[in-house]
Write a protein that holds these residues in place. Structure first.
Motif, PDB file in Angstrom:
ATOM      1  N   SER A   1      67.409  50.217   6.400  1.00  0.00           N
ATOM      2  CA  SER A   1      67.163  50.355   7.832  1.00  0.00           C
ATOM      3  C   SER A   1      65.684  50.217   8.124  1.00  0.00           C
ATOM      4  O   SER A   1      64.834  50.703   7.377  1.00  0.00           O
ATOM      5  CB  SER A   1      67.676  51.710   8.336  1.00  0.00           C
ATOM      6  OG  SER A   1      69.072  51.809   8.160  1.00  0.00           O
ATOM      7  N   THR A   2      65.374  49.570   9.212  1.00  0.00           N
ATOM      8  CA  THR A   2      63.992  49.418   9.640  1.00  0.00           C
ATOM      9  C   THR A   2      63.983  49.265  11.155  1.00  0.00           C
ATOM     10  O   THR A   2      64.985  48.952  11.769  1.00  0.00           O
ATOM     11  CB  THR A   2      63.320  48.209   8.970  1.00  0.00           C
ATOM     12  OG1 THR A   2      61.960  48.133   9.374  1.00  0.00           O
ATOM     13  CG2 THR A   2      64.017  46.918   9.353  1.00  0.00           C
ATOM     14  N   GLY A   3      62.859  49.474  11.762  1.00  0.00           N
ATOM     15  CA  GLY A   3      62.805  49.373  13.222  1.00  0.00           C
ATOM     16  C   GLY A   3      61.421  49.569  13.768  1.00  0.00           C
ATOM     17  O   GLY A   3      61.229  49.602  14.970  1.00  0.00           O
TER      18      GLY A   3
ATOM     19  N   PHE B   1      67.887  46.162  10.403  1.00  0.00           N
ATOM     20  CA  PHE B   1      67.750  46.391   8.969  1.00  0.00           C
ATOM     21  C   PHE B   1      67.223  45.126   8.314  1.00  0.00           C
ATOM     22  O   PHE B   1      67.193  44.052   8.903  1.00  0.00           O
ATOM     23  CB  PHE B   1      69.096  46.797   8.355  1.00  0.00           C
ATOM     24  CG  PHE B   1      70.250  45.942   8.787  1.00  0.00           C
ATOM     25  CD1 PHE B   1      70.520  44.738   8.160  1.00  0.00           C
ATOM     26  CD2 PHE B   1      71.052  46.328   9.847  1.00  0.00           C
ATOM     27  CE1 PHE B   1      71.572  43.939   8.560  1.00  0.00           C
ATOM     28  CE2 PHE B   1      72.107  45.537  10.262  1.00  0.00           C
ATOM     29  CZ  PHE B   1      72.370  44.339   9.611  1.00  0.00           C
ATOM     30  N   ARG B   2      66.794  45.273   7.081  1.00  0.00           N
ATOM     31  CA  ARG B   2      66.254  44.156   6.324  1.00  0.00           C
ATOM     32  C   ARG B   2      66.944  44.093   4.966  1.00  0.00           C
ATOM     33  O   ARG B   2      67.560  45.064   4.513  1.00  0.00           O
ATOM     34  CB  ARG B   2      64.742  44.317   6.120  1.00  0.00           C
ATOM     35  CG  ARG B   2      64.350  45.577   5.368  1.00  0.00           C
ATOM     36  CD  ARG B   2      62.850  45.760   5.256  1.00  0.00           C
ATOM     37  NE  ARG B   2      62.515  47.030   4.619  1.00  0.00           N
ATOM     38  CZ  ARG B   2      62.431  47.210   3.314  1.00  0.00           C
ATOM     39  NH1 ARG B   2      62.659  46.179   2.502  1.00  0.00           N
ATOM     40  NH2 ARG B   2      62.120  48.379   2.811  1.00  0.00           N
ATOM     41  N   MET B   3      66.834  42.963   4.332  1.00  0.00           N
ATOM     42  CA  MET B   3      67.450  42.757   3.028  1.00  0.00           C
ATOM     43  C   MET B   3      66.433  43.015   1.918  1.00  0.00           C
ATOM     44  O   MET B   3      65.357  42.421   1.908  1.00  0.00           O
ATOM     45  CB  MET B   3      67.986  41.336   2.915  1.00  0.00           C
ATOM     46  CG  MET B   3      68.725  41.052   1.628  1.00  0.00           C
ATOM     47  SD  MET B   3      70.387  41.766   1.576  1.00  0.00           S
ATOM     48  CE  MET B   3      71.212  40.680   2.753  1.00  0.00           C
TER      49      MET B   3
ATOM     50  N   ALA C   1      69.190  35.139  17.085  1.00  0.00           N
ATOM     51  CA  ALA C   1      67.797  35.001  16.710  1.00  0.00           C
ATOM     52  C   ALA C   1      67.520  35.896  15.515  1.00  0.00           C
ATOM     53  O   ALA C   1      67.973  37.026  15.453  1.00  0.00           O
ATOM     54  CB  ALA C   1      66.906  35.380  17.876  1.00  0.00           C
ATOM     55  N   VAL C   2      66.765  35.372  14.580  1.00  0.00           N
ATOM     56  CA  VAL C   2      66.389  36.137  13.390  1.00  0.00           C
ATOM     57  C   VAL C   2      64.951  36.600  13.560  1.00  0.00           C
ATOM     58  O   VAL C   2      64.051  35.805  13.768  1.00  0.00           O
ATOM     59  CB  VAL C   2      66.523  35.292  12.109  1.00  0.00           C
ATOM     60  CG1 VAL C   2      66.108  36.099  10.907  1.00  0.00           C
ATOM     61  CG2 VAL C   2      67.951  34.798  11.947  1.00  0.00           C
ATOM     62  N   VAL C   3      64.738  37.892  13.502  1.00  0.00           N
ATOM     63  CA  VAL C   3      63.412  38.461  13.687  1.00  0.00           C
ATOM     64  C   VAL C   3      62.836  38.830  12.337  1.00  0.00           C
ATOM     65  O   VAL C   3      63.495  39.505  11.532  1.00  0.00           O
ATOM     66  CB  VAL C   3      63.477  39.704  14.589  1.00  0.00           C
ATOM     67  CG1 VAL C   3      62.103  40.296  14.771  1.00  0.00           C
ATOM     68  CG2 VAL C   3      64.085  39.356  15.939  1.00  0.00           C
ATOM     69  N   SER C   4      61.629  38.371  12.049  1.00  0.00           N
ATOM     70  CA  SER C   4      60.988  38.703  10.775  1.00  0.00           C
ATOM     71  C   SER C   4      60.684  40.183  10.705  1.00  0.00           C
ATOM     72  O   SER C   4      60.339  40.802  11.692  1.00  0.00           O
ATOM     73  CB  SER C   4      59.686  37.897  10.632  1.00  0.00           C
ATOM     74  OG  SER C   4      58.797  38.199  11.683  1.00  0.00           O
ATOM     75  N   THR C   5      60.822  40.767   9.535  1.00  0.00           N
ATOM     76  CA  THR C   5      60.628  42.205   9.367  1.00  0.00           C
ATOM     77  C   THR C   5      59.646  42.459   8.253  1.00  0.00           C
ATOM     78  O   THR C   5      59.369  41.621   7.411  1.00  0.00           O
ATOM     79  CB  THR C   5      61.956  42.904   9.041  1.00  0.00           C
ATOM     80  OG1 THR C   5      62.458  42.370   7.811  1.00  0.00           O
ATOM     81  CG2 THR C   5      62.977  42.681  10.139  1.00  0.00           C
ATOM     82  N   GLN C   6      59.125  43.670   8.236  1.00  0.00           N
ATOM     83  CA  GLN C   6      58.248  44.090   7.158  1.00  0.00           C
ATOM     84  C   GLN C   6      58.631  45.498   6.753  1.00  0.00           C
ATOM     85  O   GLN C   6      59.300  46.210   7.480  1.00  0.00           O
ATOM     86  CB  GLN C   6      56.785  44.053   7.607  1.00  0.00           C
ATOM     87  CG  GLN C   6      56.499  44.923   8.826  1.00  0.00           C
ATOM     88  CD  GLN C   6      55.077  44.785   9.302  1.00  0.00           C
ATOM     89  OE1 GLN C   6      54.337  43.976   8.810  1.00  0.00           O
ATOM     90  NE2 GLN C   6      54.716  45.592  10.272  1.00  0.00           N
ATOM     91  N   SER C   7      58.231  45.893   5.585  1.00  0.00           N
ATOM     92  CA  SER C   7      58.632  47.189   5.055  1.00  0.00           C
ATOM     93  C   SER C   7      57.973  48.317   5.827  1.00  0.00           C
ATOM     94  O   SER C   7      56.757  48.384   5.942  1.00  0.00           O
ATOM     95  CB  SER C   7      58.256  47.291   3.574  1.00  0.00           C
ATOM     96  OG  SER C   7      58.580  48.556   3.075  1.00  0.00           O
ATOM     97  N   THR C   8      58.803  49.191   6.368  1.00  0.00           N
ATOM     98  CA  THR C   8      58.290  50.341   7.102  1.00  0.00           C
ATOM     99  C   THR C   8      59.032  51.604   6.679  1.00  0.00           C
ATOM    100  O   THR C   8      59.230  52.507   7.463  1.00  0.00           O
ATOM    101  CB  THR C   8      58.462  50.134   8.622  1.00  0.00           C
ATOM    102  OG1 THR C   8      59.842  49.843   8.890  1.00  0.00           O
ATOM    103  CG2 THR C   8      57.601  48.989   9.127  1.00  0.00           C
TER     104      THR C   8
END
Length: 560
Positions: free
Chosen positions: A171-173, A161-163, A1-8
């Motif tokens: 890294s993000t979380g 992590f995000r691209m 599953a691909v989880v959408s991420t945002q900049s944190t």
């Protein structure tokens, strides 16, 4: 599953700085310990050179601290060897239980150096200590005193992590659970954890079929958080109340394998010792049934403190229940290690399980636990043949890495073609694709070379959390090999047209059966109402939904 991420990045940076501050604090403690040890050097200096000096009791806290660290390392030995002899375990308990109070006493004696012994009890110093103690009691968060934050951030940095736009990874979380995958309904993420209790509760687990269970499944999802025993609450409300609750927190709780309370894995004789040694990866969360959850500010004031009280509950007294204002969570594997129970509770038709537990005997304990729980709690039967995965011969190689079974979701009315029967027919039939960490001999040289040096691969103990580069790549390569070339490669991918998932699973299921002719006296039929296959024995006048060619594999299921 691909989880959408945002900049944190900014938020994560502040968390890293906050955690590193504790590292600097630890260095300060080491420096303080060195300073505390100076009186020992002074004492032996005077003793060697004949001068008169009195011994400073500052050496005793240092000695107690060293012994406490040694006891801490011994605790991990106990966790990896639960069959430790009672005598050794009793000695361990004596050491740990004695060191804690003694360390506190000697710390008090150290502080008393700076206080005048003739000072009245109600002095300014004592009043300041009393105020600080009360503030700590009501404001200190229990989750800030455990290893949870360190574990959470390490998992987040390794797997979340995000691209970036330039192609690099960051890294993000800090994503909120309620905000993941906003644009689509699927995939719908379920994060499984265990809610621990000391009290037998009729509502614990499923439909209350096992009253002696002191644990239950506790889930985090996009819309709701909670369990059958504690009730459910909106995820957004829980996130407003507990500002640390995000995707990384939920994932780390789901993997909190070591804690005083560990569901079915709890070792009662180690609960107090693990608590004293602060070997606590679990998490305390406000009970979804709480009366203040609708008011975040009041809720944070009410649920944010009482760390000492919760710590005592984690030690074993007073007892924890699913009705407390805060509940204790740990690894979801402390009940069911494959994360499929909640999927079957929702009667999912297609389920894929990846079993990478340490199972050197290839006895499939986690799958057996899942089959047992869903049969007892939900009336669901799983038919699956594992012979192709079981190692053959001295090489330890399996025929295949995977197999496909069927999930029988039962109905209440047991009928065949409208007639009564002694077996419950399937209300719905689902498919279970079971993938096992195993070797078939066709892996690449990276995997074979690592296996030649580590005979227990791919079932090395999960207590080893510090993978080397070669170890990490070997496990990653094996997973890629199983899914990429072994299962979803050209041989089987041609069976999947991208639309008919049921036909694809049925072909995989048929490829696993390799059945011969039916035994003498048996005939195959299909139910006119449901279209499901069943079998009739003309000699004994019996009917069954289970293929008689699989009877030897499912003898225990047919006896129900």
């Amino acid at each position: 599953a691909v989880v959408s991420t945002q900049s944190t990045g900014k938020r994560e940076g502040s968390k890293v700085w906050y955690d590193r501050s504790f590292g600097w604090l630890f260095l300060m403690l080491i420096a303080s310990a060195f300073i505390e040890s100076l009186p020992i050097v002074e004492y032996y200096y005077h003793w060697l050179f004949g001068s008169s000096a009195t011994s400073s009791f500052r050496m005793y806290p240092l000695m107690m601290l060293i012994v406490l660290i040694l006891a801490d390392s011994f605790a991990f030995t106990l966790l990896t060897d639960p069959k430790l002899s009672p005598i050794k375990r009793l000695v361990f308990h004596g050491v740990v239980i004695m060191i804690g109070p003694m360390l506190l006493i000697f710390m008090y004696l150290e502080l008393s150096i700076y206080m005048d012994s003739t000072t009245h009890f109600f002095s300014l110093a004592n009043a300041v200590c009393c105020v600080i103690s009360l503030l700590s009691l009501f404001t200190l968060d229990i989750n800030e005193t455990s290893m949870h934050k360190y574990y959470r951030d390490r998992l987040s940095n390794a797997y979340m992590f995000r691209m970036r736009r330039n192609g690099t990874l960051a890294s993000t979380g800090g994503e909120k659970i309620s905000s993941i995958n906003r644009s689509n309904k699927a995939p719908y993420l379920l994060v499984n954890t265990t809610i621990n209790s000391n009290v037998e509760d009729d509502k614990m687990v499923g439909m209350g079929s096992a009253k002696n269970r002191c644990f239950d499944f506790f889930i985090f999802s996009k819309l709701f958080v909670g369990s059958e025993s504690s009730g459910f609450r909106s995820t957004t409300q829980m996130e407003k109340l507990d500002r640390r609750l995000d995707l990384a927190t939920a994932i780390s709780v789901s993997g909190a394998a070591v804690a005083p309370k560990m569901g079915t894995a709890t070792i009662p004789s180690l609960v107090l010792s693990l608590g004293i040694l602060n070997i606590r990866l679990g998490y305390w969360i406000p009970n979804p049934l709480g009366v203040f959850l609708a008011h975040p500010k009041m809720g944070r004031l009410f649920y944010g403190g009482f760390a000492c009280f919760h710590l005592l509950k984690e030690f074993g007294w007073p007892a924890t229940t699913s009705k407390d204002w805060c509940v204790n969570l740990s690894d979801g594997g402390h009940i069911e290690n494959l994360g499929a129970y909640e999927l079957m509770r929702r009667r999912c038709k297609f389920i894929i399980i990846c079993d990478a537990e340490a199972d050197p005997d290839m006895s499939f304990p986690s799958l057996a636990q899942l089959m047992r729980l869903v049969r007892i709690d939900l009336g669901i039967t799983i038919h699956i043949n594992l012979d192709d995965i079981r190692p053959k011969g001295p090489s330890g190689y399996s025929k295949k890495h995977w197999t496909v079974g069927k999930i029988i979701y039962q109905k209440n009315a047991p009928k065949f073609e409208g007639k009564e029967s002694n077996e419950s027919p399937p209300g719905e039939v689902g498919y279970l694709l079971y993938i096992k960490s195993s070797l078939t001999g066709d892996e690449d040289e990276v995997i074979k070379e690592y296996r030649s040096r580590h005979k227990s691969f791919p079932h090395e103990s999960t207590t080893d959390q510090f993978f080397s580069e070669a170890q990490f790549e070997s496990y990653r390569s094996l997973g890629y090999h199983i899914a990429g070339s072994g299962l979803f490669g050209p041989k089987y991918a041609r069976n999947f047209d991208g639309e008919n998932i049921e036909q694809f699973f049925e072909k995989l299921y048929q490829s696993c059966k390799e059945l011969k002719n039916l035994p003498h006296g048996w005939q195959e039929h299909r139910d006119k109402n449901t279209g499901e296959q069943y079998f009739v024995n003309s000699e004994h006048q019996t009917k069954t939904w289970v293929d008689p060619r699989h009877k030897s594999s499912f003898r225990d299921y047919d006896s129900e």
